[in-house]
Design a protein around this motif. Structure first.
Motif, PDB file in Angstrom:
ATOM      1  N   THR A  34       0.570  -1.331   0.200  1.00  0.00           N
ATOM      2  CA  THR A  34       0.186  -0.200  -0.229  1.00  0.00           C
ATOM      3  C   THR A  34       0.641   0.916   0.058  1.00  0.00           C
ATOM      4  O   THR A  34       1.362   1.604   1.194  1.00  0.00           O
ATOM      5  CB  THR A  34      -0.839  -0.060   1.075  1.00  0.00           C
ATOM      6  OG1 THR A  34      -1.718  -1.148   0.888  1.00  0.00           O
ATOM      7  CG2 THR A  34      -1.736   1.216   1.094  1.00  0.00           C
TER       8      THR A  34
ATOM      9  N   VAL B 135      -3.601  -6.117 -10.486  1.00  0.00           N
ATOM     10  CA  VAL B 135      -4.694  -5.335  -9.582  1.00  0.00           C
ATOM     11  C   VAL B 135      -4.401  -4.740  -8.638  1.00  0.00           C
ATOM     12  O   VAL B 135      -3.512  -4.556  -7.371  1.00  0.00           O
ATOM     13  CB  VAL B 135      -6.052  -6.229  -8.883  1.00  0.00           C
ATOM     14  CG1 VAL B 135      -7.021  -5.434  -9.144  1.00  0.00           C
ATOM     15  CG2 VAL B 135      -6.351  -6.923 -10.382  1.00  0.00           C
TER      16      VAL B 135
ATOM     17  N   ASP C   7      -5.690  -1.481  -6.259  1.00  0.00           N
ATOM     18  CA  ASP C   7      -7.353  -0.824  -5.597  1.00  0.00           C
ATOM     19  C   ASP C   7      -6.870   0.378  -5.165  1.00  0.00           C
ATOM     20  O   ASP C   7      -6.157   0.938  -4.456  1.00  0.00           O
ATOM     21  CB  ASP C   7      -7.403  -1.648  -4.331  1.00  0.00           C
ATOM     22  CG  ASP C   7      -8.635  -1.249  -4.067  1.00  0.00           C
ATOM     23  OD1 ASP C   7      -8.971  -0.427  -3.683  1.00  0.00           O
ATOM     24  OD2 ASP C   7      -9.659  -2.214  -2.720  1.00  0.00           O
TER      25      ASP C   7
ATOM     26  N   GLY D 235      -9.850   2.373  -4.020  1.00  0.00           N
ATOM     27  CA  GLY D 235     -10.609   3.105  -3.248  1.00  0.00           C
ATOM     28  C   GLY D 235     -10.772   4.623  -3.535  1.00  0.00           C
ATOM     29  O   GLY D 235     -11.752   4.298  -5.346  1.00  0.00           O
TER      30      GLY D 235
ATOM     31  N   GLN E 115     -13.245   0.885  -8.820  1.00  0.00           N
ATOM     32  CA  GLN E 115     -12.898   0.879  -8.040  1.00  0.00           C
ATOM     33  C   GLN E 115     -11.054   0.167  -7.035  1.00  0.00           C
ATOM     34  O   GLN E 115     -10.597   0.611  -6.584  1.00  0.00           O
ATOM     35  CB  GLN E 115     -13.596   0.340  -6.335  1.00  0.00           C
ATOM     36  CG  GLN E 115     -15.128   0.692  -6.344  1.00  0.00           C
ATOM     37  CD  GLN E 115     -14.795   1.908  -5.399  1.00  0.00           C
ATOM     38  OE1 GLN E 115     -13.907   2.420  -5.351  1.00  0.00           O
ATOM     39  NE2 GLN E 115     -15.273   2.997  -6.455  1.00  0.00           N
ATOM     40  N   LYS E 116     -11.118  -0.639  -8.603  1.00  0.00           N
ATOM     41  CA  LYS E 116      -9.926  -1.458  -8.951  1.00  0.00           C
ATOM     42  C   LYS E 116      -9.402  -1.615 -10.521  1.00  0.00           C
ATOM     43  O   LYS E 116     -10.033  -1.124 -11.338  1.00  0.00           O
ATOM     44  CB  LYS E 116      -9.765  -2.861  -9.291  1.00  0.00           C
ATOM     45  CG  LYS E 116      -9.826  -2.637  -6.813  1.00  0.00           C
ATOM     46  CD  LYS E 116     -10.391  -4.499  -7.009  1.00  0.00           C
ATOM     47  CE  LYS E 116     -11.430  -4.291  -5.584  1.00  0.00           C
ATOM     48  NZ  LYS E 116     -10.814  -6.209  -5.586  1.00  0.00           N
TER      49      LYS E 116
ATOM     50  N   GLU F  92     -11.072  -3.009 -16.203  1.00  0.00           N
ATOM     51  CA  GLU F  92     -12.041  -3.666 -15.222  1.00  0.00           C
ATOM     52  C   GLU F  92     -12.101  -5.092 -14.406  1.00  0.00           C
ATOM     53  O   GLU F  92     -13.170  -5.405 -15.340  1.00  0.00           O
ATOM     54  CB  GLU F  92     -13.187  -2.521 -14.988  1.00  0.00           C
ATOM     55  CG  GLU F  92     -14.193  -1.860 -13.558  1.00  0.00           C
ATOM     56  CD  GLU F  92     -14.846  -3.222 -12.844  1.00  0.00           C
ATOM     57  OE1 GLU F  92     -14.549  -3.011 -12.273  1.00  0.00           O
ATOM     58  OE2 GLU F  92     -15.475  -3.613 -13.745  1.00  0.00           O
TER      59      GLU F  92
ATOM     60  N   ASP G  81     -13.581  -6.183 -12.072  1.00  0.00           N
ATOM     61  CA  ASP G  81     -14.726  -6.949 -11.779  1.00  0.00           C
ATOM     62  C   ASP G  81     -15.451  -7.549 -12.402  1.00  0.00           C
ATOM     63  O   ASP G  81     -16.605  -8.645 -12.595  1.00  0.00           O
ATOM     64  CB  ASP G  81     -16.058  -6.219 -11.108  1.00  0.00           C
ATOM     65  CG  ASP G  81     -15.052  -5.857  -9.242  1.00  0.00           C
ATOM     66  OD1 ASP G  81     -14.412  -6.554  -9.101  1.00  0.00           O
ATOM     67  OD2 ASP G  81     -15.106  -4.901  -8.744  1.00  0.00           O
TER      68      ASP G  81
ATOM     69  N   ILE H 244      -3.348   3.905  -2.836  1.00  0.00           N
ATOM     70  CA  ILE H 244      -3.592   2.525  -3.264  1.00  0.00           C
ATOM     71  C   ILE H 244      -2.321   1.325  -3.498  1.00  0.00           C
ATOM     72  O   ILE H 244      -1.624   1.254  -2.184  1.00  0.00           O
ATOM     73  CB  ILE H 244      -3.043   2.931  -4.957  1.00  0.00           C
ATOM     74  CG1 ILE H 244      -1.861   3.359  -5.205  1.00  0.00           C
ATOM     75  CG2 ILE H 244      -3.985   3.834  -5.596  1.00  0.00           C
ATOM     76  CD1 ILE H 244      -1.757   3.173  -6.268  1.00  0.00           C
ATOM     77  N   THR H 245      -3.423   0.021  -3.319  1.00  0.00           N
ATOM     78  CA  THR H 245      -2.819  -1.137  -3.016  1.00  0.00           C
ATOM     79  C   THR H 245      -2.543  -1.810  -3.727  1.00  0.00           C
ATOM     80  O   THR H 245      -3.744  -2.764  -4.343  1.00  0.00           O
ATOM     81  CB  THR H 245      -4.036  -1.347  -1.474  1.00  0.00           C
ATOM     82  OG1 THR H 245      -3.592  -0.853  -0.354  1.00  0.00           O
ATOM     83  CG2 THR H 245      -3.178  -3.078  -1.300  1.00  0.00           C
TER      84      THR H 245
ATOM     85  N   VAL I 268      -3.159  -5.506  -5.357  1.00  0.00           N
ATOM     86  CA  VAL I 268      -4.356  -6.784  -4.127  1.00  0.00           C
ATOM     87  C   VAL I 268      -3.705  -8.036  -4.830  1.00  0.00           C
ATOM     88  O   VAL I 268      -3.492  -8.030  -5.861  1.00  0.00           O
ATOM     89  CB  VAL I 268      -5.432  -6.229  -4.274  1.00  0.00           C
ATOM     90  CG1 VAL I 268      -5.764  -5.420  -4.038  1.00  0.00           C
ATOM     91  CG2 VAL I 268      -6.280  -5.754  -5.851  1.00  0.00           C
TER      92      VAL I 268
END
Length: 399
Positions: A246, A285, A287, A289, A348-349, A365, A367, A394-395, A397
């Motif tokens: 992160t 990926v 994240d 947020g 979001q990601k 994206e 999802d 940002i992270t 994942v």
């Protein structure tokens, strides 16, 4: 005293037998009715000692007295009561005797309360049963609807799966020339469009690239490459979490001085991944947020690290390729050129796919697997994952 006896009889009968002694109720009622008229008419006798009206009752002597007897006479200090109050008590007792004893009244009231409670309970039970039946009917209806929808979507999913299999088979077993050029009777000669390049070589078909990217993402089965940030590269105004996943933007006041390192960015808030990529297919990926300012992409390991010029700024040189977001303005950036992106829903990601054999870089994206942007580029050196952030965190994942 001749006039005392009737009053004594009334008082004693009411007090001693009015409640709990039903055998005395008749006598009490008769005595009270016979003597009340005489007491209130003024026909009672006078006090022999003081010649005053006998308007008080002495409980100690159990006789009528005058006010002088009660104050300065022989009954001084005794328990005395004004005769008017005493007669009121007699009348109250008569009412109690007329309507029944205290136990009888309490019994009747209790029966009425129990009857009302019983009626209320029955009404509540009936209402509860009605509501339960209504809920059960609604549950059965919803369950049937869900079963119907489930069967519908199951069939739709099976159809989509078959269609995907056919498309993948077609893409992998049909020559490019047959995919791109087909004779169309009565339609005219095929021509190139912005969406589909119909050249026989099909070297830059957006449609085919999108189909290919979808097939690759589905083939990944949700697997992502395992990356961490290289803490040596983390630029100013950024802090890196202990797990090295992160990046968090910090203001200048809370900025901690960083030790000098030739790999560290000293001006731009950038950070690079710890693993270089030069073969195979990789996806990861990030994240993002609620961050309103970030960059996600790749760069050469030879990217400049020092100074505030464009040479170290992601997307503003020929050595970096990034998807950028600044306050809702999404774009693909490379060599100081921006390609605006139409993003319907704020992701979001952000997913990054790098296919080294085909030299393809793709942003999507996760999802929905929707393709945000893709490019085919001849990469001349190994690439590193690259990120920048100037708002929140940002992270990276991993599934």
């Amino acid at each position: 005293m001749a006039g005392d006896q009737p009053i004594f009889t009334v008082l004693s009968d009411v007090e001693l037998k009015g409640e709990g002694h039903p055998e005395g109720t008749g006598a009490a009622r008769t005595a009270a009715s016979d003597n009340e008229s005489g007491i209130f008419s003024g026909e009672c006798e006078l006090c022999e000692e003081h010649q005053a009206e006998l308007d008080w009752f002495c409980a100690s002597e159990q006789k009528l007295i005058c006010s002088h007897c009660a104050i300065v006479g022989p009954c001084r200090g005794h328990a005395v009561t004004p005769l008017s109050t005493r007669v009121s008590t007699v009348r109250v007792c008569e009412v109690c005797v007329s309507f029944g004893t205290g136990d009888e009244l309490r019994g009747r009231a209790r029966e009425q309360v129990l009857a009302q409670v019983s009626a209320a309970r029955e009404a509540l039970e009936e209402e509860e049963q009605r509501l339960l039946e209504e809920v059960q009917r609604e549950e059965e209806r919803v369950e049937q609807c869900l079963l119907t929808q489930r069967a519908h979507w199951k069939q739709a999913l099976a159809n989509l799966s078959q269609t995907r299999s056919r498309l993948v088979h077609t893409l992998t077993h049909t020559p490019d020339s047959q995919l791109a050029v087909r004779e169309a009777e009565g339609v005219g000669e095929p021509c190139d469009t912005e969406q589909l390049n119909l050249n026989p070589t099909c070297s830059d078909s957006r449609l085919l690239r999108g189909l290919w990217a979808t097939a690759v993402l589905l083939g990944q089965n949700g697997e992502t490459s395992y990356f961490k940030f290289d803490e040596r590269t983390v630029g100013p105004l950024l802090t890196l979490s202990q797990d090295l996943f992160t990046l968090t933007f910090t203001n200048k006041k809370s900025r901690q001085p960083c030790a000098y390192d030739p790999a560290r960015f000293d001006s731009w808030p950038n950070a690079l991944g710890s693993q270089a990529l030069s073969s195979g297919t990789h996806c990861w990926v990030v994240d993002v947020g609620q961050s309103a300012a970030f960059k996600v992409g790749v760069c050469y390991a030879s990217l400049e690290r020092k100074g505030s010029g464009n040479g170290a700024r992601l997307g503003y040189n020929s050595q970096s390729w990034v998807l950028s977001n600044y306050d809702g303005d999404y774009s693909f950036c490379h060599a100081e050129k921006k390609v605006p992106l139409q993003v319907v829903k704020k992701p979001q990601k952000i997913g990054v796919l790098l296919d080294w054999p085909s030299q393809t870089l793709l942003f999507y994206e996760p999802d929905s697997n929707a393709i945000l942007y893709s490019i085919t580029q001849t990469f001349t050196a190994p690439l590193l994952p690259a990120c920048a952030v100037t708002d929140q965190s940002i992270t990276i994942v991993h599934k």
